[in-house]
Each structure stands twice: as structure tokens, then as C-alpha cells.
Design a protein around this motif. Structure first.
Motif, PDB file in Angstrom:
ATOM      1  N   GLY A 156      -5.864   8.197   1.288  1.00  0.00           N
ATOM      2  CA  GLY A 156      -6.889   8.835   2.121  1.00  0.00           C
ATOM      3  C   GLY A 156      -7.185  10.240   1.634  1.00  0.00           C
ATOM      4  O   GLY A 156      -6.852  10.600   0.493  1.00  0.00           O
ATOM      5  N   ASP A 157      -7.805  11.042   2.480  1.00  0.00           N
ATOM      6  CA  ASP A 157      -8.065  12.436   2.105  1.00  0.00           C
ATOM      7  C   ASP A 157      -6.827  13.275   2.433  1.00  0.00           C
ATOM      8  O   ASP A 157      -5.778  12.760   2.824  1.00  0.00           O
ATOM      9  N   ARG A 158      -6.959  14.597   2.314  1.00  0.00           N
ATOM     10  CA  ARG A 158      -5.769  15.455   2.470  1.00  0.00           C
ATOM     11  C   ARG A 158      -5.214  15.428   3.886  1.00  0.00           C
ATOM     12  O   ARG A 158      -4.054  15.760   4.126  1.00  0.00           O
ATOM     13  N   ASN A 159      -6.051  15.044   4.868  1.00  0.00           N
ATOM     14  CA  ASN A 159      -5.573  14.952   6.251  1.00  0.00           C
ATOM     15  C   ASN A 159      -5.040  13.566   6.606  1.00  0.00           C
ATOM     16  O   ASN A 159      -4.557  13.359   7.721  1.00  0.00           O
ATOM     17  N   GLY A 160      -5.189  12.611   5.669  1.00  0.00           N
ATOM     18  CA  GLY A 160      -4.760  11.250   5.964  1.00  0.00           C
ATOM     19  C   GLY A 160      -5.852  10.401   6.570  1.00  0.00           C
ATOM     20  O   GLY A 160      -5.588   9.300   7.078  1.00  0.00           O
ATOM     21  N   ASN A 161      -7.096  10.889   6.520  1.00  0.00           N
ATOM     22  CA  ASN A 161      -8.239  10.104   6.986  1.00  0.00           C
ATOM     23  C   ASN A 161      -8.806   9.279   5.838  1.00  0.00           C
ATOM     24  O   ASN A 161      -8.577   9.596   4.662  1.00  0.00           O
ATOM     25  N   ALA A 185      -0.461   5.611   2.422  1.00  0.00           N
ATOM     26  CA  ALA A 185      -0.086   6.957   1.957  1.00  0.00           C
ATOM     27  C   ALA A 185      -0.701   7.235   0.594  1.00  0.00           C
ATOM     28  O   ALA A 185      -0.592   6.421  -0.326  1.00  0.00           O
ATOM     29  N   GLY A 186      -1.345   8.379   0.472  1.00  0.00           N
ATOM     30  CA  GLY A 186      -1.949   8.794  -0.783  1.00  0.00           C
ATOM     31  C   GLY A 186      -3.302   8.191  -1.076  1.00  0.00           C
ATOM     32  O   GLY A 186      -3.947   8.523  -2.070  1.00  0.00           O
ATOM     33  N   THR A 197     -17.630  -6.813  -2.423  1.00  0.00           N
ATOM     34  CA  THR A 197     -16.637  -6.684  -3.502  1.00  0.00           C
ATOM     35  C   THR A 197     -16.864  -5.430  -4.339  1.00  0.00           C
ATOM     36  O   THR A 197     -16.208  -5.236  -5.364  1.00  0.00           O
ATOM     37  N   TYR A 198     -17.819  -4.584  -3.930  1.00  0.00           N
ATOM     38  CA  TYR A 198     -18.154  -3.398  -4.728  1.00  0.00           C
ATOM     39  C   TYR A 198     -17.238  -2.228  -4.356  1.00  0.00           C
ATOM     40  O   TYR A 198     -16.661  -2.191  -3.276  1.00  0.00           O
ATOM     41  N   GLY A 199     -17.123  -1.288  -5.261  1.00  0.00           N
ATOM     42  CA  GLY A 199     -16.265  -0.140  -5.014  1.00  0.00           C
ATOM     43  C   GLY A 199     -14.804  -0.464  -5.261  1.00  0.00           C
ATOM     44  O   GLY A 199     -14.461  -1.418  -5.958  1.00  0.00           O
ATOM     45  N   LYS A 200     -13.931   0.354  -4.646  1.00  0.00           N
ATOM     46  CA  LYS A 200     -12.487   0.206  -4.876  1.00  0.00           C
ATOM     47  C   LYS A 200     -11.802  -0.363  -3.643  1.00  0.00           C
ATOM     48  O   LYS A 200     -12.185  -0.071  -2.512  1.00  0.00           O
ATOM     49  N   GLU A 201     -10.760  -1.150  -3.907  1.00  0.00           N
ATOM     50  CA  GLU A 201      -9.970  -1.689  -2.796  1.00  0.00           C
ATOM     51  C   GLU A 201      -9.060  -0.602  -2.240  1.00  0.00           C
ATOM     52  O   GLU A 201      -8.564   0.253  -2.983  1.00  0.00           O
ATOM     53  N   CYS A 202      -8.852  -0.642  -0.909  1.00  0.00           N
ATOM     54  CA  CYS A 202      -8.000   0.361  -0.273  1.00  0.00           C
ATOM     55  C   CYS A 202      -7.278  -0.291   0.908  1.00  0.00           C
ATOM     56  O   CYS A 202      -7.912  -0.940   1.743  1.00  0.00           O
ATOM     57  N   GLY A 203      -5.954  -0.140   0.966  1.00  0.00           N
ATOM     58  CA  GLY A 203      -5.185  -0.697   2.079  1.00  0.00           C
ATOM     59  C   GLY A 203      -5.345   0.154   3.329  1.00  0.00           C
ATOM     60  O   GLY A 203      -5.189   1.383   3.279  1.00  0.00           O
ATOM     61  N   ILE A 204      -5.692  -0.483   4.448  1.00  0.00           N
ATOM     62  CA  ILE A 204      -5.908   0.231   5.716  1.00  0.00           C
ATOM     63  C   ILE A 204      -5.078  -0.447   6.809  1.00  0.00           C
ATOM     64  O   ILE A 204      -5.101  -1.679   6.951  1.00  0.00           O
ATOM     65  N   THR A 205      -4.353   0.352   7.567  1.00  0.00           N
ATOM     66  CA  THR A 205      -3.704  -0.149   8.780  1.00  0.00           C
ATOM     67  C   THR A 205      -4.650   0.093   9.950  1.00  0.00           C
ATOM     68  O   THR A 205      -5.213   1.183  10.074  1.00  0.00           O
ATOM     69  N   LEU A 206      -4.843  -0.922  10.760  1.00  0.00           N
ATOM     70  CA  LEU A 206      -5.728  -0.808  11.925  1.00  0.00           C
ATOM     71  C   LEU A 206      -4.895  -0.713  13.201  1.00  0.00           C
ATOM     72  O   LEU A 206      -3.759  -1.202  13.244  1.00  0.00           O
TER      73      LEU A 206
END
Length: 971
Positions: free
Chosen positions: A830-835, A827-828, A95-104
Motif C-alpha cells: 500500500g502507500d506509506r500509511n497502509g492505504n 504489508a508493503g 486483468t490489466y495493471g498489477k495484482e495486489c493482495g487485499i484483506t477485506l
């Protein structure tokens, strides 16, 4: 004629475990101690056919298991009890850090079959000498006689291309035999006196596929059983059956015929396909279910063209030059470089074009005879022989090219070899190129394969459309339904550590901006640990002469800058009373061979009056043989730290390049670049810092597939943390048999034992560590158990030998990078490349339903789509908390000593990779540039997997008189 043979795989023979009465001291160094409880697989050869049902406790049948069963699944498959020590998935997610939505790139199975499916075991007999040839088996299975007997087209059958088949139809008898005459079916009855082409396929009903059992397993009501494995195996094959009939299949990847090709050079081309694999997972809704992983597959293939043109491309020359190469090689054909290079064509399928109907053949090898020298019995007069050249001239009016080798085929006629001239052969289409790519080909392949996340996701979606699940007749027939929408999970971006540099730095820690970008500069920063114990005293620079070598003024200017920048980073260079800080500089000649380094050593030593402790070599290109020759002399003969530079970088003298060189030099002299200080671990595991802990990394690297890999050495490298902050690592390397996957007992006792003793003396104050974190790279899921049963057991034995009354508690983590899971952030986010951002952790959607594994992306991809590392914890005696272990692995990625970025893999394993690669320079053989290698037969190692018994000599020992092994010599 049989079609082109494909590379076969065959599970290794089960080790007998019998003793020959010899003592452990006299035992071959590659031999594993016995008895062994875990049968091994090599993954390179297919199981032999036998007339027994599939039994997953038999090693030769384990090849049929699908991937991603976890350690528990493999124990159950082998008929062994699942150990109670196997770590289960933690009850709470991180539960540490920030939540981030990821498509697998995983797609959930929404419906599984409910109708009865019957499983049959297959075996074969008849006129063929070898029933492991897939092309032959495919002909038998696809023959109209067999299809009719099996009820085609009304009954749909799924076949694993070897010894398992499934159908919803139950045959009238439990044991069914079908005989087929392939010659007769092809309209050319067997000639009198010739070997026939009759084959009998035996089908034995072994079990009904039990879907309810799999459901109960996923619901946690029952444990692993062979029934579960059978069912997953069946479903995985159902997924592949439809695509395999439309596309070129290579394992779990499919390549569409007619796809756009990309020329890699040397007669090799690449094109993209789709990878698909079904596995049990904890899905994105936290249900334990099944999922399909879909990804881009990049395949390398032989170009379909005339063999003469392929040879010209492979050797970069025309027929006259190739003839000259052959003429030169014929003097010592057995040891020639040409013969070795031609072995990449072994097992390539070709068609002969001199007859109206092309005939398919498979290349065995090029022989040391041209078309006038190669002879066979004259078909018109059996008492005489005729040359290949004369036969083709009189029979077909073809004038063969002379002065080039002919090709011997795998197929024999009347038990005699068949020779073909190269000018009547063409390479068949869609054949995988299995040999290691050259540097140019690799560079071209990277350009072809590397795509940004947006493009890769588009390719994944195109792959899903290509697989066309809704219209797949096999999925529809058996009732398997896959959601075309991908899994979406809530990942965590873990908190970043404080990355500290040495005191006196302009910026002693990394800024949040640098941390977010995942890269930083060293300007104005000092090393966290410098070379105070090994200041540069006597040092020399050798500029290797040749085209592109730098002028003396450029070398002098570069090293003036190097001194300035190294000292600015806190590095220590002692001033000599007479020569100051300037190194000895001079030219070198490659024609001197090993004496090149000796001359530099002597001249530098003479200048300073003491043995040198650092040597630089400036080379003109990235020639690996020259590099290894230099390293071999420096490591083995003189025991001196060395650094190789490219002349183009010396002439440009970029400050950033020099800083990168400074990091490596500093590590080779006992320092480290930076230290990651955790802000989180003290909060979640307050006692952690006070527990004496050793981190161990291990990797076994194997020879590249292709020419001579059957006689080449595998290399085992073990690293051990050399300071309490885990910033520096010792490394030991040794040969590890030929394709032996587990680190051998003798290697662990000699090499890990040496470093464990060092750790106890220098860090543990005479005591062993309380915890050992062992991170192992490069093992497949089927070998996880052997890591515990053999490697960990041997490491514990080492501590016993060192007199430890209380053994350290081992936590074992497998780091895997050969997988197809990718993260696609919202979108928005990830990093500048979308990773994904460094520290992105995924614990659901693609992970095991019950065992403790996770995917962690700790780095920033410079180009392309980032590949997360799959970590699986298979033992946790040290009782690491899940969040503590995940954070520890992530934070250490910032401590990699030769990079100003966090790296993708835990440094202990990364360093093992580097050490294993460097150890190739320590081979006890002729100079690395000569291309000669000898091999003798000897008893096969128990954990090996090569077909031949091959003697692998140990490496030449490193010269350690000046303590080279105490520093990071491999960086």
C-alpha cells in the motif's frame, strides 16, 4: 410511563397516481409525472402496522428488506419482472495493471441453518393510541406474559422490533393472540377512569423459511423470489438478535455500554461501536455465498446529564445568559433563532428527578412560557388551575428557575399537555444525537473518527471479538456459523493515465513518482486549458473589515504574487492602458448587507469603464452565512465569477495556496487544470474515442436532520460534460421538493434539457451524443429502479423534444460511498500509511454474486483509512466493456480541476455535490443571515417522503447575461 421515544421511520404512502385533471404545464414543479411503476421509500420512518402477512410487493413492507440484494432483488421484492437489460457480472475479471493482495473486512458464512424455521407476522391492538412506538412494542414483546406464551426460555425467538418474528417452534395455532396488562405486570393497576394499558399481540404463521431456495439461488439454479429475500432477512436478524440484547443498537450498529466517551462539545459525545451486516456476495473463493461485513461504527450521543447543564453547553452560556436569550426571543417566539435551535431537543428522552422513582418522558418542544406562566388543572381542586412554579413549590418544595421556557412533553394527561420545568429533568443515557453537528463538533468528530488502516483493522478485529459469534446463543441455536478469519482477494491496481498540462510546462506530464504518491505540485506547470476566451480584464478585491482583516499592504503583496503565479500557470490577465494589471482594491463592511457586493461591483466597473468579470472577497473566518451572502449577490444579481479568500491565507501568501486559488479562478473563467490521456482504453476499446459521448452526473442533497428539516428544501444538481475531453462541466441546480429523492421531471426537462441542447450545438455539431454515461450519486439500493424508470426516461424525453431521431444509448452507474467496505493491502503493497494505491480495484469478496458492480479506490487518503467507492452498473445500452468503464472512471479522477491529487469519486458527481451545496446560497428567502424561513402547505410531491405537505419555492435564477453558466461557476 413510556420510555423515551426513538426517532421513528415509516415508509411513505404509495402514490395513488390519480390525475386531478390539471395539465402538465400547471402541475406543481416538484410533481413527478404519472403513472409511476416503482414505489418509493424514504428510509426515515417505519412502516405502519397492519394485520396482513409480509408482502414484499407492498411498499410499506419493503422496509423489512435487507441491504445488498442488488437491483434484481428489489424488482423481485416488488413483484415486478427483472428487466432483461440488467447488466450481469462480466464473465472475465479485469486483468490489466498489477495484482495486489487485499484483506477485506468481510467474513464468510461457512454454515447456514438446515432445520425448519417458522415466520410469523405480528400486529397489535389495545389501549395505546399509536402502535408504531418502538419502546411500547419492546415492552409488549418483552413482557413475562408474552414470553411465557411463546415458550421462553426453551424456545428462542428472533424479533425484528416491529412486525416480523421467527422461531424454530411452531405455535399450536396458525393465528395466536396474547393479551398483556403492562400496568398490572409493573405492579401498579390502572386507576379508575384512566386509560388502560392492555395490549393484544396477534401472531399469524405466514411461511416456513426456505433455506434450500436460497442455496438454489446462489447456485444460479433459480432466480430471485420473495422466499430468498425472506431467508436473507431472517439470517440478518439472527446475526443482530444476540448483540441487540447486550449492547445499545442503532440500526445495524452496536455500542457497548460503558465504552470510553469522547466529548464533542455542546452536550454531545461520541463513542465507537461495531457495525455488522449480512449479505449475498461473490466471495474471495469466487463462490456465490453469504458474507458478514464488519466495521467500526462512530456514534454521536446526547450526554447523560441535567437538562440545564445540557442547555448551557448547547448555547455556550450560563443560566442568566440563557434567560436573556429567552427574554429577547419571546418578542417573536415563532420566528426566533432560539426556538429553532431548541428544536434539536425534540424527541429526546428525559427523566424527572423530583419524585423518589424517576419517571421517563419524551420532550415535544420548549414553549414560550416560563414556570409561572404555564398552568394546568390543580390536582387538589380541579375547578382551578395552578402554575407549574407554584405546584412544584407547594408539592415538592422545589423553587423553579424563572425566566426560562418550560418543556412540553409528548405524553398528555387527561388529554391535556404536560409541562415540566427544565431544572427537574435529566437526559437519559445512550440516546443518539441526530441533528447536524456544528463546525466545532464536526472538527472534533473527525479527530475522533479518523484512524489509520492499522488502527482501524485492530478495531474491526475487536468488533468481531465483541460480536462473539462462536458463543452467540442465537447463531448456535439456528445453526449459523461465520468464519472469524477475513476474506482475502486478489485486487488489481489499474494502469495510470498520462496526466498532461499545457504546452510550455517545465514538466508537461506527471512523473511516475508523483503518480505513485497520488499528489503533485503545480510549480512550473501551465494549465491544460487557460482562460483565453475570458481573460481577466476588470477585476476587484474587497477586504471585509473586522477583527483579523489584513492590512492594505498585505492585500497588495498577495495580489502581486497572484498575478505572477497565475500568469506563470498560463492564465491571462489583460493590461489596462491606465491601471495595468493591478485590480481595484478597497474595504468592505458586512453591515452593508447585499450592498457590500454592489459597491465593489460599481467601484471596480467605474475604474475600468466596463463590467467586472472577476471579484475577490477576503473574509475573516469560515462563516457560511457571509460566504453565501457574497455568492448570492455575485451569482444572482451580477452574474460575475467570484472567489472568496480567508484573511489568514492572504497574510501568509503561500505560493502553494495561491496556486490552488489559481486553479479555481481558471476554471471559473473557462479553463481546466489538466487532462488525463488514456494509454489503455485505445487498446481495449479502439472505437471508444470516436464515439460522441456525454458524461452526466447528478446528486440530490437533503437538509440535515434536526431542526426545521421538515420544511427545508432538497437540492438537485445535474452536471454535463462541456468538452470532448470531459475536463469541464456545466452545472444546473434547482430545489427538489422536501426530501424528494428522485430528480423531478420538471427539473430534468428544464435543466438537463438546457445543457443537452448546449452540448448538441457546441460539441455534437447539431447531433445528439451516441452514448450517455449517467453517474448518479446518493440513491439507496431500493431506489435504483426509480433512476431508470423516471430519471433516465425523462432524459430520453428531453432528447426527443430536441428532435433526436435516434436516441443516445444510456449507460447508468450508481456511485455509492455510504458503505462499510474497506481495503487493507498486504504489508508493503500500500502507500506509506497502509492505504491502497490509487486505482485499486476489487471485483470479488464483497461484490454482488450476479450483478455488475465493483469497488474502486482511486485516491490517496490524506489521513485515516481510504473509503473506496462502490460503483454499480444498472443499465448498459452503450455496451461499455467492463475494463473500459472501470478505467474511464479511474482516469477521470485525475482531471478534477481544483485538486493536485486524484479524487475518490468521478468528477461529474463531485461537481454535482459542489453545485448542490452552492445552490443553498440561491434560495429565494430573506438574507441568509436572518434565520427566517416561511413554509406553506401544498400538494405533496409523488416522490417525496416528508410527513408534511411543504411548499418549496424555486431558486432565484442566475444572472447569465455575461455567460456565467457557461463556465464552472460552482468550483
Amino acid at each position: 410511563m413510556a420510555g423515551p421515544a426513538k426517532k421513528r421511520a415509516q415508509a411513505e404512502k404509495k402514490h395513488s397516481g390519480s390525475s386531478n385533471g390539471s395539465s402538465s404545464e400547471s402541475r406543481d414543479p416538484t410533481q413527478r409525472s404519472t403513472p409511476k411503476s416503482i414505489p418509493h421509500l424514504d428510509g426515515n420512518r417505519d412502516p405502519s402496522i397492519s394485520r396482513i402477512p409480509i408482502d414484499y410487493s407492498v411498499p410499506t413492507d419493503l422496509k423489512n428488506i435487507s441491504d445488498f440484494l442488488g437491483l434484481g432483488g428489489w424488482y423481485a421484492a416488488r413483484g415486478l419482472a427483472i428487466p432483461g437489460s440488467l447488466p450481469q457480472r462480466p464473465k472475465k475479471f479485469n486483468t490489466y495493471g498489477k495484482e495486489c493482495g487485499i484483506t477485506l473486512n468481510t467474513f464468510n458464512v461457512v454454515k447456514t441453518p438446515t432445520a425448519v424455521v417458522h415466520q410469523y407476522d405480528l400486529s397489535y391492538s389495545g389501549d395505546a393510541l399509536d402502535y408504531t412506538k418502538r419502546v411500547l412494542l419492546k415492552k409488549i414483546w418483552s413482557s413475562p406474559t408474552v414470553k411465557t406464551a411463546l415458550g421462553h426460555p426453551d424456545a428462542l425467538w428472533v424479533w425484528d422490533t416491529n412486525k416480523l418474528a421467527w422461531s424454530s417452534k411452531c405455535l399450536d395455532r396458525d393465528d395466536t393472540r396474547i393479551t398483556v396488562d403492562l400496568d398490572e405486570e409493573e405492579g401498579r393497576p390502572t386507576k379508575p377512569g384512566a386509560r388502560g394499558n392492555k395490549h393484544t399481540i396477534f401472531l399469524r404463521h405466514t411461511r416456513k423459511v426456505d433455506f434450500n431456495h436460497l442455496t438454489s439461488f446462489l447456485e444460479g439454479k433459480v432466480s430471485w423470489t420473495p422466499d430468498c429475500i425472506d431467508t436473507i432477512n431472517f439470517l440478518d436478524h439472527v446475526m443482530r438478535e444476540g448483540p441487540s440484547q447486550q449492547y445499545t443498537q442503532i440500526k445495524k450498529s452496536f455500542f457497548q455500554r460503558g465504552e470510553q466517551r469522547f466529548d464533542l462539545g455542546g452536550g454531545v459525545e461520541a463513542f465507537k461501536g461495531v457495525f455488522a451486516s449480512l449479505r449475498p456476495v461473490l466471495d474471495d473463493k469466487f463462490n456465490k455465498s453469504l458474507s458478514v461485513n464488519v466495521d467500526v461504527a462512530n456514534g454521536t450521543f446526547w450526554r447523560a446529564q441535567e437538562l440545564t447543564r445540557a442547555l448551557g453547553q448547547a448555547f455556550g452560556c450560563g443560566p442568566p445568559q440563557f434567560s436573556a436569550l429567552y427574554k429577547n426571543a419571546i418578542r417573536d417566539w415563532k420566528n426566533s433563532v432560539l426556538r429553532k435551535d431548541l428544536r434539536r431537543f425534540k424527541r429526546v428522552g428525559v427523566s424527572s428527578t423530583h419524585t423518589p422513582e424517576p419517571t421517563q418522558w419524551t420532550i415535544d418542544e420548549f414553549v414560550n412560557m416560563d414556570a409561572t406562566q404555564a398552568t394546568f388543572p390543580d390536582p387538589d381542586n380541579r375547578s382551578k388551575t395552578i402554575s407549574v412554579a407554584k405546584y412544584f413549590k407547594t408539592k415538592y418544595n422545589i423553587t423553579c428557575i424563572l425566566g426560562v421556557p418550560v418543556v412540553r412533553m409528548t405524553k398528555k394527561i387527561r388529554k391535556l399537555p404536560v409541562y415540566m420545568p427544565i431544572d427537574v429533568l435529566t437526559i437519559d443515557a445512550n440516546q443518539r444525537y441526530n441533528t447536524k453537528l456544528s463546525d466545532t463538533q464536526t472538527s472534533n468528530m473527525i479527530k475522533f473518527a479518523v484512524t489509520l488502516p492499522k488502527e482501524r483493522w485492530a478495531a474491526v478485529q475487536a468488533g468481531v471479538r465483541l460480536l462473539n459469534w462462536p458463543n452467540d446463543p442465537f447463531l448456535r441455536h439456528f445453526g449459523l456459523e461465520v468464519n472469524a478469519n477475513p476474506a482475502k482477494v486478489k485486487a488489481r491496481v489499474l494502469p495510470q493515465p498520462t496526466v498532461q498540462f499545457g504546452s510550455g510546462s517545465k514538466e508537461p506530464t506527471l512523473t511516475s513518482k508523483d503518480m505513485l504518491a497520488g499528489r503533485w505540485r503545480l510549480d512550473g506547470r501551465k494549465f491544460a486549458m487557460n482562460n483565453k476566451d475570458r481573460p481577466v480584464k476588470a477585476w476587484g478585491v474587497c477586504a471585509v473589515q473586522g477583527r483579523g482583516s489584513p492590512p492594505p499592504q498585505a492585500v497588495e503583496a498577495f495580489f502581486q504574487k497572484f498575478i505572477q503565479i497565475y500568469e506563470a500557470h498560463g492564465g491571462l490577465i489583460s493590461a489596462h492602458p491606465e491601471h495595468g494589471k493591478k485590480p481595484w482594491m478597497g474595504p468592505g463592511n458586512l453591515a452593508d448587507g447585499g450592498e457590500l457586493v454592489a459597491k465593489v461591483w460599481n467601484q471596480t466597473g467605474n475604474k475600468y469603464g466596463i463590467p467586472p468579470n472577476l471579484l475577490f472577497f477576503i473574509v475573516n473566518d469560515r462563516n457560511v452565512d457571509v460566504y453565501r451572502r457574497i455568492k448570492k449577490s455575485c451569482d444572482i444579481r451580477f452574474g460575475v465569477a467570484s472567489q472568496v479568500l480567508q484573511s489568514k491565507h492572504v497574510m501568509s501568501a503561500s505560493p502553494q495556496y495561491i496556486s490552488n486559488v489559481c486553479m479555481k479562478v481558471n476554471a471559473k473563467l473557462g479553463g481546466a487544470t489538466c487532462v488525463a490521456k488514456s494509454q489503455l482504453i485505445p487498446k481495449i476499446a479502439p472505437r471508444s474515442a470516436s464515439i460522441p459521448t456525454m458524461v452526466v452526473g447528478a446528486d440530490v442533497s437533503h437538509p440535515a436532520p434536526g431542526a426545521a428539516s421538515g420544511e427545508a428544501a432538497s437540492f438537485a444538481a445535474i452536471t454535463v460534460s462541456a468538452d470532448p475531453l470531459f475536463a469541464k462541466y456545466w452545472a444546473e441546480v434547482q430545489t427538489n421538493g422536501n426530501r424528494v429523492e428522485m430528480v423531478t421531471t420538471s427539473n430534468i426537462h428544464q435543466h438537463f434539457g438546457y445543457m443537452a441542447k448546449n452540448w448538441m450545438q457546441r460539441i455534437g455539431q447539431g447531433r445528439a451524443p451516441q452514448r450517455v454515461l449517467y453517474i448518479r450519486d446518493g440513491v439507496s439500493e431500493g431506489q435504483y429502479a426509480a433512476v431508470l424508470e423516471e430519471e433516465v426516461r425523462d432524459m430520453k424525453e428531453c432528447f426527443k423534444k430536441l428532435g433526436c431521431k435516434e436516441l443516445p444509448k444510456f449507460t447508468v452507474v450508481i456511485a455509492g460511498k455510504r458503505h462499510h467496505i474497506r481495503f487493507f493491502p498486504e504489508a508493503g503493497k500500500g502507500d506509506r500509511n497502509g492505504n491502497p494505491l490509487p486505482g485499486t480495484l476489487v471485483e470479488s469478496g464483497c461484490t454482488h454474486p450476479f450483478e455488475f458492480d465493483f469497488y474502486l479506490c482511486s485516491h490517496v487518503a490524506i489521513k485515516g483509512t481510504a473509503r473506496p467507492i462502490h460503483y454499480q452498473c444498472i443499465l448498459n445500452e452503450g455496451e461499455w466493456l467492463s475494463a473500459e468503464l472501470q478505467q474511464f472512471i479511474f482516469e477521470h479522477s485525475y482531471q478534477y480541476v481544483r485538486s493536485t491529487t486524484p479524487v475518490s469519486l468521478h468528477p461529474a458527481v463531485y461537481y454535482a455535490h459542489l453545485a448542490a451545496d452552492r445552490s443553498r446560497a440561491h434560495l429565494n428567502e430573506n438574507p441568509v443571515s436572518s434565520g427566517k424561513k416561511e413554509s406553506k402547505a401544498e400538494p405533496q410531491s409523488s416522490t417525496g417522503s416528508s410527513k408534511k405537505n411543504v411548499e418549496i419555492a424555486p431558486l432565484m435564477p442566475m444572472m447569465n447575461a455575461r455567460g456565467l453558466k457557461e463556465v464552472m461557476w460552482y468550483i
